[in-house]
Write a protein that holds these residues in place. Structure first.
Motif, PDB file in Angstrom:
ATOM      1  N   PHE A  28      27.371  -8.481  53.064  1.00  0.00           N
ATOM      2  CA  PHE A  28      26.416  -9.606  52.931  1.00  0.00           C
ATOM      3  C   PHE A  28      27.146 -10.680  53.381  1.00  0.00           C
ATOM      4  CE2 PHE A  28      28.124 -11.253  48.993  1.00  0.00           C
ATOM      5  CZ  PHE A  28      28.622 -10.158  48.352  1.00  0.00           C
ATOM      6  N   LEU A  29      26.344 -11.637  53.795  1.00  0.00           N
ATOM      7  CA  LEU A  29      26.896 -13.017  54.210  1.00  0.00           C
ATOM      8  C   LEU A  29      27.015 -14.249  53.418  1.00  0.00           C
ATOM      9  CD1 LEU A  29      25.508 -13.201  57.915  1.00  0.00           C
ATOM     10  CD2 LEU A  29      27.982 -12.062  57.185  1.00  0.00           C
ATOM     11  N   SER A  30      25.619 -14.058  52.458  1.00  0.00           N
ATOM     12  CA  SER A  30      25.756 -15.171  51.594  1.00  0.00           C
ATOM     13  C   SER A  30      24.527 -14.711  50.350  1.00  0.00           C
ATOM     14  CB  SER A  30      25.206 -16.538  52.055  1.00  0.00           C
ATOM     15  OG  SER A  30      24.077 -16.387  52.755  1.00  0.00           O
ATOM     16  N   PHE A  96      20.622  -9.534  38.883  1.00  0.00           N
ATOM     17  CA  PHE A  96      20.074  -9.383  40.244  1.00  0.00           C
ATOM     18  C   PHE A  96      20.508 -10.491  41.040  1.00  0.00           C
ATOM     19  CE2 PHE A  96      17.491 -13.395  40.744  1.00  0.00           C
ATOM     20  CZ  PHE A  96      17.547 -14.102  39.502  1.00  0.00           C
ATOM     21  N   ALA A  97      20.545 -10.278  42.481  1.00  0.00           N
ATOM     22  CA  ALA A  97      20.808 -11.312  43.313  1.00  0.00           C
ATOM     23  C   ALA A  97      19.654 -11.441  44.392  1.00  0.00           C
ATOM     24  CB  ALA A  97      21.997 -10.798  44.081  1.00  0.00           C
ATOM     25  N   GLU A  98      19.553 -12.614  44.671  1.00  0.00           N
ATOM     26  CA  GLU A  98      18.321 -12.976  45.359  1.00  0.00           C
ATOM     27  C   GLU A  98      18.668 -13.761  46.573  1.00  0.00           C
ATOM     28  OE1 GLU A  98      16.186 -16.855  43.429  1.00  0.00           O
ATOM     29  OE2 GLU A  98      15.270 -14.981  43.220  1.00  0.00           O
ATOM     30  N   ARG A  99      17.725 -13.668  47.759  1.00  0.00           N
ATOM     31  CA  ARG A  99      18.059 -14.384  49.035  1.00  0.00           C
ATOM     32  C   ARG A  99      19.325 -13.956  49.234  1.00  0.00           C
ATOM     33  NH1 ARG A  99      16.587 -18.561  45.852  1.00  0.00           N
ATOM     34  NH2 ARG A  99      18.436 -19.724  46.128  1.00  0.00           N
ATOM     35  N   GLN A 109      17.383 -10.746  51.437  1.00  0.00           N
ATOM     36  CA  GLN A 109      16.979  -9.345  50.591  1.00  0.00           C
ATOM     37  C   GLN A 109      17.196  -9.869  49.082  1.00  0.00           C
ATOM     38  OE1 GLN A 109      15.537  -6.060  51.912  1.00  0.00           O
ATOM     39  NE2 GLN A 109      15.228  -7.777  53.530  1.00  0.00           N
ATOM     40  N   ASP A 110      16.486  -9.138  48.237  1.00  0.00           N
ATOM     41  CA  ASP A 110      16.859  -9.176  46.754  1.00  0.00           C
ATOM     42  C   ASP A 110      17.446  -7.893  46.279  1.00  0.00           C
ATOM     43  OD1 ASP A 110      13.837 -11.044  46.025  1.00  0.00           O
ATOM     44  OD2 ASP A 110      15.798 -11.582  46.945  1.00  0.00           O
TER      45      ASP A 110
END
Length: 122
Positions: A28-30, A96-99, A109-110
């Motif tokens: 992932f980038l961010s 959770f991780a969002e955006r 994505q979440d």
């Protein structure tokens, strides 16, 4: 894909403390924000605490003053320090991780972790 690895759950007596950790890994980038939800049987998952990449924090009213969320952006890790635990804090806690901007999808994505059990005995 992004994986969220949670740790730190367990059994504690009322009034005690626990610290949850969640580390994000993968391609992932961010990440826009990370945080914690919790769920008990028969109830909807509820937000506990969130922190954005630029440090904005939000807490559920029920945990304000007792829980502290923090993050280490260099490690893509979020922490939840829980003090003065109550039996009503007993739940499965989900990270959770969002955006999340990933290389394999055209839009953010979440993601959810698998959950860690926190049990507070009276």
């Amino acid at each position: 894909q992004v994986q969220l690895a949670e740790s730190g759950g367990g059994l504690v007596q009322a009034g005690g403390s626990l610290r949850l950790s969640c580390a994000a890994s993968g391609s992932f980038l961010s990440i826009g924000a990370m945080g914690w939800y919790r769920q008990t049987p028969g109830k909807q998952r509820e937000m506990v605490a969130t922190i954005t990449s630029d440090g904005n924090i939000n807490y559920a009213t029920s945990v304000k003053g007792r829980f502290t969320i923090s993050s280490d952006n260099t490690k893509n890790t979020v922490y939840l320090q829980m003090h003065s635990l109550k039996p009503e804090d007993t739940a499965v806690y989900y990270c959770f991780a969002e955006r999340v901007v990933v290389t394999t999808a055209p839009s953010p994505q979440d993601y959810w972790g698998q959950g860690t059990q926190v049990t507070v005995s009276s």
